[in-house]
Motif scaffolding. Structure first.
Motif, mmCIF file in Angstrom:
data_model
loop_
_atom_site.group_PDB
_atom_site.id
_atom_site.type_symbol
_atom_site.label_atom_id
_atom_site.label_comp_id
_atom_site.label_asym_id
_atom_site.label_seq_id
_atom_site.Cartn_x
_atom_site.Cartn_y
_atom_site.Cartn_z
ATOM 1 N N THR A 679 -2.809 -29.762 -6.198
ATOM 2 C CA THR A 679 -4.199 -30.260 -6.400
ATOM 3 C C THR A 679 -4.362 -30.056 -7.825
ATOM 4 N N ASN A 680 -3.645 -29.454 -8.627
ATOM 5 C CA ASN A 680 -4.046 -28.888 -10.044
ATOM 6 C C ASN A 680 -3.738 -30.358 -10.904
ATOM 7 N N SER A 681 -4.372 -30.329 -12.013
ATOM 8 C CA SER A 681 -3.897 -31.355 -12.908
ATOM 9 C C SER A 681 -3.005 -30.671 -14.060
ATOM 10 N N PHE A 682 -1.712 -31.081 -14.235
ATOM 11 C CA PHE A 682 -0.832 -30.704 -15.327
ATOM 12 C C PHE A 682 -0.772 -31.529 -16.378
ATOM 13 N N SER A 683 -1.776 -32.544 -16.541
ATOM 14 C CA SER A 683 -1.649 -33.654 -17.740
ATOM 15 C C SER A 683 -1.939 -32.677 -19.065
ATOM 16 N N LYS A 684 -2.858 -32.095 -19.219
ATOM 17 C CA LYS A 684 -3.505 -31.356 -20.336
ATOM 18 C C LYS A 684 -2.602 -30.019 -20.491
ATOM 19 N N MET A 685 -1.829 -29.691 -19.739
ATOM 20 C CA MET A 685 -1.142 -28.309 -19.889
ATOM 21 C C MET A 685 -0.095 -28.425 -21.095
ATOM 22 N N LYS A 686 0.029 -27.133 -21.689
ATOM 23 C CA LYS A 686 0.726 -27.229 -22.992
ATOM 24 C C LYS A 686 2.300 -26.838 -22.484
ATOM 25 N N LEU A 694 -1.589 -24.999 -6.265
ATOM 26 C CA LEU A 694 -1.740 -25.179 -4.704
ATOM 27 C C LEU A 694 -1.374 -26.356 -4.227
ATOM 28 N N MET A 695 -0.763 -26.421 -3.087
ATOM 29 C CA MET A 695 -0.267 -27.638 -2.519
ATOM 30 C C MET A 695 -0.811 -27.849 -0.882
ATOM 31 N N LEU A 696 -1.523 -29.042 -0.960
ATOM 32 C CA LEU A 696 -1.914 -29.055 0.612
ATOM 33 C C LEU A 696 -1.041 -30.213 1.321
ATOM 34 N N LYS A 697 -1.215 -30.235 2.594
ATOM 35 C CA LYS A 697 -0.831 -31.281 3.502
ATOM 36 C C LYS A 697 -1.901 -32.565 3.547
ATOM 37 N N GLU A 698 -1.495 -33.523 4.116
ATOM 38 C CA GLU A 698 -2.355 -34.672 4.106
ATOM 39 C C GLU A 698 -3.708 -34.430 4.781
ATOM 40 N N LYS A 878 -8.880 -35.939 -11.136
ATOM 41 C CA LYS A 878 -7.774 -36.537 -10.492
ATOM 42 C C LYS A 878 -8.188 -37.725 -9.613
ATOM 43 N N GLU A 879 -7.574 -38.674 -9.526
ATOM 44 C CA GLU A 879 -7.748 -39.825 -8.643
ATOM 45 C C GLU A 879 -7.409 -39.532 -7.291
ATOM 46 N N ASP A 880 -6.267 -39.261 -7.160
ATOM 47 C CA ASP A 880 -5.513 -39.112 -5.878
ATOM 48 C C ASP A 880 -4.426 -37.896 -5.981
ATOM 49 N N PHE A 881 -4.556 -37.157 -4.885
ATOM 50 C CA PHE A 881 -3.225 -36.236 -4.616
ATOM 51 C C PHE A 881 -3.285 -35.753 -3.206
ATOM 52 N N ILE A 882 -1.915 -35.284 -2.664
ATOM 53 C CA ILE A 882 -1.904 -35.284 -1.117
ATOM 54 C C ILE A 882 -2.937 -34.432 -0.827
ATOM 55 N N GLY A 883 -3.631 -34.816 0.318
ATOM 56 C CA GLY A 883 -4.812 -33.950 0.971
ATOM 57 C C GLY A 883 -6.435 -34.159 0.195
ATOM 58 N N THR C 26 2.029 -46.579 6.613
ATOM 59 C CA THR C 26 1.838 -46.568 5.095
ATOM 60 C C THR C 26 0.615 -45.949 4.762
ATOM 61 N N ARG C 27 0.920 -45.063 3.700
ATOM 62 C CA ARG C 27 -0.414 -44.327 2.942
ATOM 63 C C ARG C 27 -1.185 -45.258 2.457
ATOM 64 N N PRO C 28 -2.494 -45.251 2.492
ATOM 65 C CA PRO C 28 -3.423 -46.149 2.024
ATOM 66 C C PRO C 28 -3.220 -46.173 0.650
ATOM 67 N N LYS C 29 -3.587 -47.379 -0.073
ATOM 68 C CA LYS C 29 -3.203 -47.361 -1.526
ATOM 69 C C LYS C 29 -4.672 -46.757 -2.390
ATOM 70 N N ASN C 30 -5.648 -47.104 -1.715
ATOM 71 C CA ASN C 30 -6.991 -46.386 -2.216
ATOM 72 C C ASN C 30 -7.709 -45.469 -1.346
ATOM 73 N N PRO C 31 -7.214 -44.153 -1.031
ATOM 74 C CA PRO C 31 -7.941 -43.296 -0.123
ATOM 75 C C PRO C 31 -9.283 -43.007 -0.310
ATOM 76 N N GLU C 32 -9.787 -43.142 -1.505
ATOM 77 C CA GLU C 32 -11.298 -42.814 -1.719
ATOM 78 C C GLU C 32 -11.968 -43.724 -1.189
ATOM 79 N N ASN C 33 -11.494 -45.045 -1.145
ATOM 80 C CA ASN C 33 -12.519 -46.265 -0.772
ATOM 81 C C ASN C 33 -12.386 -46.746 0.711
#
Lengths: 992, 172, 116
Positions: A679-686, A694-698, A878-883, C26-33
């Motif tokens: 769930t976290n964003s690791f992009s800006k992590m140093k 944390l990890m979620l299921k779908e 974050k646009e997308d992550f599992i769950g 298949t996992r949907p490409k744009n889940p938010e939409n």
């Protein structure tokens, strides 16, 4: 009845006598005798009482299909339902009959026989219903005592082993057809395994007199030469004393080998081997089984199947009776007749249900030459006698009854190809109108059936049949085989399932299934009550549901049913034959995977240190983890945990955390992958920092948590819970391989490559400063959630500043070879600072005081991050992550979800327990609304009262209000609902 | 090297070896790097083992190779691993200490193993100088067929259990 | 105990594998939409036919790779095994004995013993 030895049998060692005991009385037998043949030698025929009616029963057959002669071997561990016809005797064996009390002769249960008109089919389903209260106190205890045939065995530890085979061809059965087929395999390129249940190969050649010459040679000579030829061929392996019990999909056979035939099993020597055989081609050559005929009192001791009688003579060297009566509806009994006559024994009468003009010339010749009374077109109407046959009644075609005094009646109702294994393999059968039996038709797997098992009862066809079926293997052909036979070349039978009895008394019975005491009337009654489908009828009457699976009678039942229903037998069908073919002991199935080998035990590299220093272990999955450490011999679990928890917060403690999963993630796209998994964003992590992740299921529910350390954007190390390690790695691999194969990312489990030591407490920093003189542990230099690579002696180590206890803490990752040295160094330098080792229970307690969750304890797969108050761990942009998408489902956004809170008792003397329910008020009128339950609770020495974490409906809104804990032990008590943190609420100690 | 049991025409030893696991797509570049350190080529065919003196290299699946030093003599392993890991697209890990290693040889080696695993050891299914990953005594193991002996590796935490199961299989 | 032909390791016993449920989900490409219903179908709904079934397996006690298979659920016969990256084979590419849904195979379901 008088039995007589047949010294011509080469399988019995007449010079080696053996003493054994049956029901406390000593008898003498010979080496090679089974219990049954030895008892017959001693003229004992009454060996048990039947299941329901407790009727006297005798030895009916000479093989695995035995329904009556089931005994218990009390000189071993008392295995019940041992077939007396299979078990070989040894010196001093003690055998007991079953299902009778106090003795076989005077059995109290025989009163059931008088009450038998009440015990008809389906009585199990109709009786013992009223009065309702009687079931628990009266009926059930009595039924439990009466149930079963024998007594439970004693505890016994065996050393059964397993063995796996992989072969080109597996041949089941080692009789005539199998040996003929085997000749073709000699010198071929196929690896062949032949499995035979008897100690000797030969089957019908050993068990009967039917075949006198093969290719002009005496059959015993032919057999000897064939066996010698086979032994020279290195591609053929033979297992004897091994019975195939299962035929699974795909071409997988299970067979059980008895290693202690004729000897007493000893505790430390393997007594059974369970063979698991995988074959490209299975050839079934397991022969046929004779069936009985139903008539009045066809269960009296003295009734025996004709081919079994012959097998006792030929294979076991004993003639059970020198003047039996023979009753048959087919041509196979000629060989028995001839055998008796050749041994100067004259049968008292030969009764054939077939008309005189259809009988074989050879049969008529033997009968006339020896002046044997012959009845044709006649049937045995029934037998009479108290504990054995005294007299039989013959009814001729006009209905006249002739009585013959005798103690022995040999019957033959026909021959059934043994189709159990074939149908287990999911092949289908077809009805043969000529031989009046079912035989294999269409196989489902790579199965070939040869010989009588395939319905070939014509000797002239045998060679052609085998050649045709094995043609595709490109072997030597057998051609036409010349047999000199004592029986007719082609088997001829006339239908006869049941003989109508004369007496209409409700106590005289005509049996179909001997083991379960099912009579032919039960079949009629079942159909009358509406159970006209064979699977229903079987269960209603319990026909063929005994340990013998109705091997000698189930086809008869189908015949009778088809006549009542006026349907063809193929329409009636058969019930499904279920594995195993014969009883399999649990010890053979378990093999060596029992006791200390029951479950692989996993130990950390410093396991021995824990053992030596007072650790009491608990099982966490397959791992052995120290649960707590005993500081003195009589310290209790509670005392130890309280002491450890107090001490760690006061001084310092170290935990062996090596069991936690560690996964290495690397690749050009590792960052993108990690952002999708967690769930976290690791992009800006140093780099060289760590984060709780944390990890979620779908479905949006919390799956696992851990610490993710970033080495670079292309290289991460993630930790998981101990129990979740394998699941998390599979989860990551699943998505990497199936969902995002375009991402360049690789995963490796490094759980075992490092030992992890978790050291925490106010003195932890000073201790580490002493151990690692070159590392700067000051707060500014080594902040919380940062890590670095260092050296310990010459070996690479990592140190991460993190803590699960809420005190200053560090995690040290060291290689297994240096682990013990480092651990001991920690103690050497840490002794003065009060360092102790602590276990998992203390770890659980300390983290709970800080409100840290344990996945699987405080979560159960139905908890979202919002429920836990962990929304701050979700990357905002974050646009997308599992769950992620699931966090906005109707179910996850509803406002009455259970949320994590803390609970403390108002009266500090009360103890909160895990699993207790939380209710709003003390109004106990049902339905009482349950708000939620306590997920973790402990008695805290640092707070001086009990506390708990709980998930309750609308928890966040209820913080700072009161509720009640519903206690099963008495009055429910008041609790305060608070934020889930109990100690050092501002985290000052952690960050110092 | 520890002799565990020698009886019944079978010999079982436990060893301490050096092993690294390489995860990567095959490329001439990575092959060259491995060659420069271990003087051995990465096999291209799946399950195949390349062998040069005491170094074996096997391909366990389309993106994984195991390199094992059978004498445990190689030096500077960690430095070499760091060098290889500079390539962002590969993952190289030192697996030496996290695994237990067993060597089983002798005429009856297959017979003994057939007691504790369902794996098919026939020559046509498991040729010389190939490797496999399977279950032995219900534990995940890798087996390497080195012609007259098999090398078996498993996670170190199971090492004690596998040792006892192997000895038990020889005895009973 | 089936034999499953792992595309990387060859034929192995079923005990080395773990079933991975329906394939080609298949996992949907744009889940938010997408709507809640469409998302729920991806997360929770799987088909359960009698007959031809496309499913996934992972060689969990072997090479740990995922792959797909086509299995006839009425007889448990695995008709074809193919890699995750391969194209989905069409029903007409293999000799299927029964058509979904329902219908009883002539032999191999183990539900009856006598030839119909």
């Amino acid at each position: 009845m008088q039995s007589k030895d047949n010294k011509n049998s080469s399988f019995i060692l007449f010079h080696q006598s053996i003493n054994f005991f049956f029901d406390g009385v000593k008898y003498k037998g010979f080496k090679g005798d089974t219990i049954a043949s030895a008892l017959i030698r001693n003229n004992i025929n009454f060996v048990g009482r039947s299941f329901k009616y407790h009727r006297p029963r005798g030895i009916y057959t000479c093989g695995i299909e035995e329904p009556n002669a089931l005994v218990q071997i009390i000189s071993e561990y008392g295995e019940p339902n041992t077939r007396a016809t299979i078990k070989e005797i040894y010196e001093g064996m003690e055998v007991e009959s079953q299902n009778r009390w106090p003795s076989l002769d005077y059995d109290f249960g025989s009163i059931n026989s008088l009450l038998s008109p009440l015990f008809t089919a389906g009585f199990y389903n109709k009786t013992f219903m009223r009065p309702r209260g009687f079931w628990k106190k009266v009926y059930e205890p009595i039924i439990r005592k009466a149930a079963g045939l024998g007594k439970p065995p004693q505890p016994y530890r065996t050393k059964s082993t397993h063995f796996h085979h992989h072969v080109d061809v597996a041949i089941v059965g080692g009789g005539l057809s199998a040996l003929l087929a085997l000749k073709s395999f000699i010198g071929s390129e196929y690896q062949v395994l032949l499995i035979e249940k008897d100690s000797n190969l030969g089957g019908i050649l050993n068990n009967s007199n039917k075949i006198s010459k093969i290719f002009g040679k005496e059959s015993s000579l032919w057999l000897k030469e064939t066996l010698e030829e086979i032994s020279t061929s290195s591609n053929i392996k033979i297992l004897t004393n091994t019975l195939v019990t299962n035929y699974n999909y795909i071409n997988h056979l299970i067979a059980i080998e008895d290693l202690v035939v004729g000897t007493k099993p000893l505790e430390n020597i393997p007594d059974q081997v369970l063979h698991k055989i995988r074959a490209d081609q299975v050839i079934l050559a397991n022969g046929h089984i004779e069936r009985l005929i139903s008539f009045r009192n066809n269960d009296l001791p003295g009734v025996m199947l004709a081919s079994s009688f012959e097998k006792y003579i030929e294979r076991y060297g004993v003639i059970p009776d020198v003047n039996p009566v023979i009753f048959s509806n087919n041509s196979s009994t000629l060989s028995l007749l001839k055998t008796l006559v050749d041994l100067s024994c004259k049968p008292q009468a030969y009764i054939d249900s077939r008309p005189g003009n259809k009988l074989e010339k050879d049969l008529l010749n033997v009968i006339h030459e020896n002046n044997i009374p012959l009845f044709t077109n006649a049937k045995i109407e029934g037998c009479q006698g108290k504990k054995k046959i005294e007299e039989v009644s013959v009814r001729d075609s006009k209905g006249n009854i002739t009585k013959i005094k005798t103690n022995k009646l040999c019957i033959s109702g026909g021959l059934n190809p043994d189709v159990h294994l074939f149908t287990q393999s999911k092949g289908v059968l077809i009805w043969d109108d000529q031989y009046l039996t079912f035989k294999p038709d269409t196989p489902f797997q790579n199965t070939i059936v040869i010989g009588s098992a395939g319905g070939i009862f014509n000797y002239g066809d045998l060679g052609k049949d085998i050649d045709k079926k094995l043609k595709f293997l490109n072997l030597k052909q057998l051609g036409k085989i010349e047999f000199d036979l004592i029986e007719s070349n082609d088997f001829f039978i006339e239908k006869l399932w049941e003989v109508k009895h004369e007496k209409k008394s409700p106590w005289s019975k005509s049996f179909i299934d001997l083991q379960n005491d099912v009579t032919t009337n039960d079949l009629r009654q079942g159909i009358k009550e509406g159970f006209d489908r064979i699977e229903h009828l079987k269960r209603f009457t319990t026909n063929s549901m005994g340990t013998d699976q109705g091997k000698i009678s189930s086809i008869n039942a189908l015949g009778i049913v088809s006549e009542i229903l006026k349907k063809k037998i193929s329409e009636v069908g058969t019930t499904i034959y279920r594995p195993p073919y014969a009883p399999l002991s649990f010890s053979s199935i378990a093999g060596r995977n029992t006791y200390e080998f029951y479950d692989p035990e996993r130990k950390t590299p410093i396991h021995e240190w824990h053992k030596k220093n007072g650790a009491v272990f608990e099982d966490v999955g397959q791992w052995k983890r120290p649960w707590y450490f005993e500081s003195k011999p009589d310290e209790s679990f509670e005392e130890a945990v309280q002491r450890e928890s107090l001490h760690v917060r006061k001084y310092a403690g170290v935990l062996d955390g090596s069991t936690l999963g560690k996964i290495e993630i690397k690749g050009r796209d590792a960052l993108e992958f990690m952002n999708l998994i967690y769930t976290n964003s690791f992009s800006k992590m140093k780099p060289m920092t760590a984060r709780y992740a944390l990890m979620l299921k779908e479905d949006g529910m919390v799956m696992d948590d851990g610490i993710v350390s970033k080495i670079s954007n292309e290289h991460f190390i993630a930790t998981t819970t101990t129990g979740g390690a394998a699941n998390v790695l599979s989860h990551m691999e699943e998505f990497a391989q199936t969902e995002w194969p375009h991402l360049n990312v690789y995963l490796n489990s490094v759980t075992e490559q490092f030992c992890t030591f978790n050291i925490s407490g106010p003195n932890s920093r000073s201790i580490l400063k002493k151990v690692f003189k070159d590392i700067n542990f000051d707060n500014q230099n080594f902040p919380f959630m940062t890590f670095g690579n260092y050296k310990y002696i010459d070996s690479k180590i990592n140190i991460l500043r993190a803590s699960f206890t809420g005190e200053i803490g560090y995690e040290i990752y060291v290689s297994p070879s240096m682990a013990l040295a480092l651990w001991e160094d920690l103690f050497r330098f840490g002794e003065d600072h009060g360092l102790i080792a602590y276990g998992t229970e203390t770890m659980h307690l300390l983290r709970a005081e800080k409100g840290y969750i344990i996945v699987g304890q405080d979560t159960d797969g139905s908890v979202t991050p919002y429920d836990l108050g962990l929304e701050w761990m979700i990357g905002k942009n974050k646009e997308d992550f599992i769950g992620k998408r699931s966090l906005s489902r109707p179910d996850t956004i509803r406002n009455d979800r259970k949320q994590l809170v803390g609970v403390i008792p108002t009266d500090k003397k009360n103890i909160i327990e895990e699993g207790q329910h939380i209710i709003l008020s003390r109004n106990y009128k049902p339905p009482i609304k349950m708000l939620g339950h306590v997920t973790s609770s402990y008695m805290s020495p640092n707070l001086n009262h009990s506390f708990g974490m709980a998930v309750i409906q609308d928890g966040k809104k209820l913080i700072n209000s009161k509720a009640y804990i519903s206690s099963s032990k008495g009055e429910s008590f008041e609790v305060e609902i608070i934020k889930p943190i109990f100690f050092d609420k501002n985290n000052e100690r952690l960050m110092s | 090297m520890k002799e565990l049991i020698s009886s019944n025409s079978v010999d079982v030893k436990s060893l301490n070896l050096i092993q690294i696991i390489l995860r990567s797509k095959f490329s001439d570049n990575i092959n060259q790097e491995i060659n420069s350190i271990f003087k051995i080529d990465l096999p291209k065919e799946n399950l195949k083992i390349n062998i040069r003196e005491n170094i074996i290299c096997s391909k366990s699946s389309f993106d994984q190779w195991n390199i094992i030093d059978l004498l445990g003599m190689s030096k500077n392993i960690d430095t070499n691993i760091d060098k290889l890991n500079r390539n962002k697209e590969v993952l190289v890990t030192n697996f030496s200490e996290g695994q237990s290693y067993f060597e089983i040889s002798g005429e009856n080696k297959v017979k003994i193993l057939n007691k504790i695993t369902h794996f098919d050891f026939r020559k046509k299914m498991f040729p010389n100088f190939t490797s496999a990953q399977t279950l032995i005594a219900r534990v995940d193991c890798s087996i390497y067929n080195l012609e007259n002996k098999f090398l078996i590796t498993c996670n170190r935490s199971f090492g004690n259990y596998i040792e006892e199961r192997l000895i038990d299989a020889v005895k009973y | 105990m089936l034999i499953i032909n792992c595309p990387y390791c060859g034929p192995r016993d079923q005990c080395e594998f773990t079933n991975g449920g329906e394939a080609h989900v298949t996992r949907p490409k744009n889940p938010e939409n997408i709507s809640d219903q469409m998302w729920a179908e991806y997360v929770f709904f799987r088909s359960n036919p009698k007959g031809i079934y496309y499913e996934r397996w992972v060689h969990s006690h072997g090479c740990k790779k995922w792959f797909n298979s086509v299995r006839d659920t009425s007889t448990d016969e695995i008709i074809k095994v193919y890699k995750i990256i391969d194209k989905k084979p069409l029903p007409k590419e293999f000799k299927n004995k029964i058509k979904t849904p329902s219908g009883e195979p002539k032999v191999g379901s183990g539900n009856f013993t006598v030839k119909k």
